[in-house]
Write an enzyme that holds these catalytic residues in place. Structure first.
Site, mmCIF file in Angstrom:
data_model
loop_
_atom_site.group_PDB
_atom_site.id
_atom_site.type_symbol
_atom_site.label_atom_id
_atom_site.label_comp_id
_atom_site.label_asym_id
_atom_site.label_seq_id
_atom_site.Cartn_x
_atom_site.Cartn_y
_atom_site.Cartn_z
ATOM 1 N N TYR A 1 0.711 -1.120 0.097
ATOM 2 C CA TYR A 1 -0.157 0.064 0.129
ATOM 3 C C TYR A 1 0.926 1.225 0.059
ATOM 4 C CZ TYR A 1 -3.378 3.700 1.327
ATOM 5 O OH TYR A 1 -4.039 4.819 1.240
ATOM 6 N N ARG B 1 1.146 6.893 -6.625
ATOM 7 C CA ARG B 1 -0.058 7.796 -6.798
ATOM 8 C C ARG B 1 0.443 9.249 -6.530
ATOM 9 N NH1 ARG B 1 -5.075 6.966 -3.129
ATOM 10 N NH2 ARG B 1 -3.588 7.026 -1.573
ATOM 11 N N TYR C 1 -0.181 12.985 6.626
ATOM 12 C CA TYR C 1 0.384 12.125 7.692
ATOM 13 C C TYR C 1 1.879 12.007 7.650
ATOM 14 C CZ TYR C 1 -4.004 9.192 7.983
ATOM 15 O OH TYR C 1 -5.291 8.623 8.074
ATOM 16 N N ARG D 1 -10.994 13.427 2.842
ATOM 17 C CA ARG D 1 -12.080 12.324 3.563
ATOM 18 C C ARG D 1 -13.389 12.286 2.840
ATOM 19 N NH1 ARG D 1 -8.832 9.504 6.647
ATOM 20 N NH2 ARG D 1 -7.102 10.814 7.988
ATOM 21 N N GLU E 1 -13.632 -0.961 6.923
ATOM 22 C CA GLU E 1 -13.818 0.415 6.521
ATOM 23 C C GLU E 1 -15.022 0.490 5.905
ATOM 24 O OE1 GLU E 1 -10.015 1.680 4.587
ATOM 25 O OE2 GLU E 1 -11.222 2.358 2.757
#
Length: 327
Positions: free
Chosen positions: A138, A145, A198, A211, A316
């Site tokens: 990930y 990305r 982050y 979000r 999730e």
């Protein structure tokens, strides 16, 4: 303002013909597949725990056109909405190829002059396992990305809502929704640090998403909720399933309320949810709670057994919420 032809999602068994669908995403055993056929994009995402098809439908079927670019981007548009996707074969390292494919996807959206990119889904096999260099897949994906977004001219504040989920096998499958015009805003959760901020402990590049994203209309607002889990600030919390369910619900409500504070809104309705659980044994427990809390039917809230972006997370949830304006 957004026009009235907003794409609608529905779920069910695969149909060879779904005349109003701009695209169909099929979750099914086997290899990833992508094509433009019968006037729609058809994307198959490898999934070993059953089958489910997702249809993105338009009111302007007669205006649909699409195809496949030389860079492997499949697309379909109706003049107002664009659905576009790519797939990437599995490989020991993901970031370089992800960056190349993602850039091709983003550049295509810009070339087609769809100014409002508002939702992206990212699925990959073995998301929590390590790549050839020992980096979690990930985080490897997030590196590629992020570089693609940077090279395509996106800032942190222009990143749209997104989901990042892992299935048992396969490489990478990505699809997105965009609009030619319309007013949109990307929003953050007051209980969480924006994912794109982050700390470095979560990888060489932070996850590139907001979000949530809202689309505005004169009569209503559509909230596209990103994949939401049991995270406060940037830290995973909740030592068991019940705690993680409760914290995830609180996070979703916090985002909904933050939108209400900024807009004159009324009659919030959950149009759909997609629910992801790490363990098959938890499907009923998790889905029953979320369907009850957000008053959504099983037909509009499929459940997938999947890996979450952090190995300690057990579930999730993403969704679409519709509001009507008070004025």
């Amino acid at each position: 303002m957004v026009g009235h032809n907003i794409l609608r999602v529905s779920y069910g068994a695969f149909q060879t013909e779904h005349r109003s669908a701009l695209a169909v995403v099929q979750y099914a055993p086997g290899n990833a597949k992508l094509c433009y056929r019968n006037g729609q994009v058809q994307l198959t995402i490898p999934y070993t725990h059953g089958e489910c098809s997702e249809y993105w439908s338009t009111l302007e079927v007669s205006s649909c056109r699409g195809g496949m670019t030389d860079q492997g981007v499949a697309w379909c548009e109706d003049g107002t909405n664009l659905f576009a996707a790519f797939i990437l074969d599995d490989r020991p390292r993901l970031s370089g190829a992800v960056q190349e494919k993602y850039e091709a996807l983003l550049n295509f959206v810009q070339e087609k002059e769809y100014r409002t990119l508002y939702r992206i889904w990212n699925y990959m096999g073995r998301i929590n396992q390590s790549n050839k260099d020992g980096l979690e897949r990930y985080r490897d994906f997030c590196l590629g990305r992020a570089l693609a977004f940077e090279r395509s001219g996106f800032t942190m504040e222009t990143l749209p809502a997104a989901t990042g989920i892992g299935f048992d096998e396969g490489g990478v499958c990505v699809y997105l929704l965009a609009r030619r015009d319309g007013l949109a805003a990307n929003i953050e959760n007051p209980l969480q640090i924006p994912a794109y901020r982050y700390p470095i402990t979560y990888g060489p590049k932070s996850p590139s998403f907001a979000r949530g994203t809202v689309l505005y209309d004169q009569q209503r607002l559509e909230l596209y909720l990103s994949g939401t889990a049991s995270i406060r600030q940037s830290v995973s919390v909740g030592s068991n399933l019940e705690e993680q369910i409760n914290i995830t619900i609180e996070n979703i409500h916090a985002l909904i309320e933050s939108v209400k504070e900024k807009e004159e809104l009324d009659n919030c309705v959950c149009s759909s949810l997609k629910i992801y659980v790490r363990h098959a044994k938890d499907k009923a427990a998790v889905s029953n709670v979320f369907r009850h809390v957000f008053n959504v039917s099983p037909e509009n809230s499929p459940v997938f057994v999947s890996d979450i972006c952090r190995s300690e997370l057990l579930l999730e949830v993403e969704g679409v919420f519709s509001y009507t304006m008070n004025k």
